[in-house]
Design a protein around this motif. Sequence first.
Motif, PDB file in Angstrom:
ATOM      1  N   THR A 102      23.988  87.490  10.862  1.00  0.00           N
ATOM      2  CA  THR A 102      23.221  86.881  11.939  1.00  0.00           C
ATOM      3  C   THR A 102      21.767  87.344  11.885  1.00  0.00           C
ATOM      4  O   THR A 102      21.348  88.017  10.950  1.00  0.00           O
ATOM      5  CB  THR A 102      23.864  87.184  13.307  1.00  0.00           C
ATOM      6  N   ASN A 103      21.011  86.955  12.881  1.00  0.00           N
ATOM      7  CA  ASN A 103      19.567  87.203  12.887  1.00  0.00           C
ATOM      8  C   ASN A 103      19.215  88.684  12.907  1.00  0.00           C
ATOM      9  O   ASN A 103      20.052  89.545  13.174  1.00  0.00           O
ATOM     10  CB  ASN A 103      18.918  86.512  14.086  1.00  0.00           C
ATOM     11  N   ALA A 104      17.937  88.945  12.655  1.00  0.00           N
ATOM     12  CA  ALA A 104      17.412  90.312  12.666  1.00  0.00           C
ATOM     13  C   ALA A 104      17.561  90.931  14.049  1.00  0.00           C
ATOM     14  O   ALA A 104      17.500  90.236  15.074  1.00  0.00           O
ATOM     15  CB  ALA A 104      15.944  90.309  12.245  1.00  0.00           C
ATOM     16  N   ILE A 105      17.705  92.246  14.082  1.00  0.00           N
ATOM     17  CA  ILE A 105      17.897  92.937  15.357  1.00  0.00           C
ATOM     18  C   ILE A 105      16.649  92.851  16.233  1.00  0.00           C
ATOM     19  O   ILE A 105      16.732  92.919  17.457  1.00  0.00           O
ATOM     20  CB  ILE A 105      18.303  94.400  15.138  1.00  0.00           C
ATOM     21  N   TYR A 106      15.475  92.710  15.628  1.00  0.00           N
ATOM     22  CA  TYR A 106      14.245  92.394  16.360  1.00  0.00           C
ATOM     23  C   TYR A 106      13.310  91.704  15.385  1.00  0.00           C
ATOM     24  O   TYR A 106      13.434  91.867  14.172  1.00  0.00           O
ATOM     25  CB  TYR A 106      13.590  93.641  16.957  1.00  0.00           C
ATOM     26  N   ASP A 107      12.368  90.929  15.908  1.00  0.00           N
ATOM     27  CA  ASP A 107      11.504  90.178  15.012  1.00  0.00           C
ATOM     28  C   ASP A 107      10.320  89.602  15.773  1.00  0.00           C
ATOM     29  O   ASP A 107      10.223  89.718  17.003  1.00  0.00           O
ATOM     30  CB  ASP A 107      12.302  89.050  14.351  1.00  0.00           C
ATOM     31  N   ARG A 108       9.430  88.971  15.020  1.00  0.00           N
ATOM     32  CA  ARG A 108       8.259  88.307  15.598  1.00  0.00           C
ATOM     33  C   ARG A 108       8.688  87.264  16.621  1.00  0.00           C
ATOM     34  O   ARG A 108       8.095  87.149  17.694  1.00  0.00           O
ATOM     35  CB  ARG A 108       7.438  87.653  14.484  1.00  0.00           C
ATOM     36  N   HIS A 109       9.712  86.480  16.300  1.00  0.00           N
ATOM     37  CA  HIS A 109      10.201  85.432  17.203  1.00  0.00           C
ATOM     38  C   HIS A 109      11.234  86.041  18.145  1.00  0.00           C
ATOM     39  O   HIS A 109      12.239  86.585  17.690  1.00  0.00           O
ATOM     40  CB  HIS A 109      10.830  84.304  16.399  1.00  0.00           C
ATOM     41  N   PRO A 110      11.019  85.961  19.455  1.00  0.00           N
ATOM     42  CA  PRO A 110      11.950  86.598  20.397  1.00  0.00           C
ATOM     43  C   PRO A 110      13.363  86.030  20.342  1.00  0.00           C
ATOM     44  O   PRO A 110      14.317  86.724  20.721  1.00  0.00           O
ATOM     45  CB  PRO A 110      11.298  86.354  21.771  1.00  0.00           C
ATOM     46  N   ASP A 111      13.516  84.790  19.884  1.00  0.00           N
ATOM     47  CA  ASP A 111      14.854  84.215  19.776  1.00  0.00           C
ATOM     48  C   ASP A 111      15.723  84.988  18.795  1.00  0.00           C
ATOM     49  O   ASP A 111      16.952  85.025  18.937  1.00  0.00           O
ATOM     50  CB  ASP A 111      14.781  82.758  19.308  1.00  0.00           C
ATOM     51  N   HIS A 112      15.114  85.583  17.773  1.00  0.00           N
ATOM     52  CA  HIS A 112      15.896  86.221  16.720  1.00  0.00           C
ATOM     53  C   HIS A 112      16.664  87.427  17.248  1.00  0.00           C
ATOM     54  O   HIS A 112      17.878  87.545  17.029  1.00  0.00           O
ATOM     55  CB  HIS A 112      14.991  86.618  15.559  1.00  0.00           C
ATOM     56  N   GLY A 113      15.979  88.330  17.928  1.00  0.00           N
ATOM     57  CA  GLY A 113      16.661  89.496  18.464  1.00  0.00           C
ATOM     58  C   GLY A 113      17.688  89.131  19.523  1.00  0.00           C
ATOM     59  O   GLY A 113      18.768  89.732  19.592  1.00  0.00           O
ATOM     60  N   ARG A 114      17.357  88.150  20.364  1.00  0.00           N
ATOM     61  CA  ARG A 114      18.293  87.734  21.407  1.00  0.00           C
ATOM     62  C   ARG A 114      19.530  87.091  20.802  1.00  0.00           C
ATOM     63  O   ARG A 114      20.661  87.322  21.254  1.00  0.00           O
ATOM     64  CB  ARG A 114      17.603  86.770  22.381  1.00  0.00           C
TER      65      ARG A 114
END
Length: 244
Positions: A102-114
């Motif tokens: 799944t997505n990165a644990i945190y990232d530039r785009h707030p959707d990714h961490g969420r």
Amino acid sequence: MKLDLLVIAVHPDDAELGCAGTILSLVAQGKKVGIVDLTRGELGTRGTPEIRLQEADAAARILGLSARENMGFRDGFFRNDEEHQKALMVAIRRYQPDIVITNAIYDRHPDHGRASELVVDACFYSGLRQIKTVDNLGADAPGQAQEAWRPKLVYHLIQDRYIKPDFIVDITDFYGKKQESLLAYKSQFYDPKSNEPMSYIASQEFMEFLRARAEEFGHVIGVKYGEGFTVDRTIGVKNLFDLK
């Protein structure tokens, strides 16, 4: 359909950007791989949700996926709550993957961490038999109650922001095909003939960054190209010679 690997990512093209090489490598080994896109990417600067769905289908054929579907969650406004967790649990129980990426644990785009948090929670709750779900899309028996299922492992992409990987996959033999899967998203990435507004990922510099990142990760393990991942738990092996 039982899958070996299920990639659950928030935007169409997140999976291709972060782990297309790994997907291609596994498919070449005979593994069954699928992608679940959480949203249609309707807040994207370029293209339309309809175009992106078509592009995702084209990329799925290039990757040799066994399944791909879109949850239709609201881009930018989905939440890690009971409603979204249960909806996602239906897909997890439908495909019964051994591994989820799944997505990165945190990232530039707030959707990714969420999205990362949502998927981790949904994978855990999917293993609880007291949470009941019904699969209304089952080809053989729509409306059938589902069995509990928890993936053995959840891995996270490394996307825009650098995160030190816990492990790296050699994708040297598949980098060209990965590029092909990205170019299926004609509305999103660099095209000097496009009349669409410029966006962060549509620049030529972004494509150069992707190559540089793959070369950096490859260099760390002594190959040309690599894809990095993180994991929340300690990784174990039976044989030291499995490690590069």
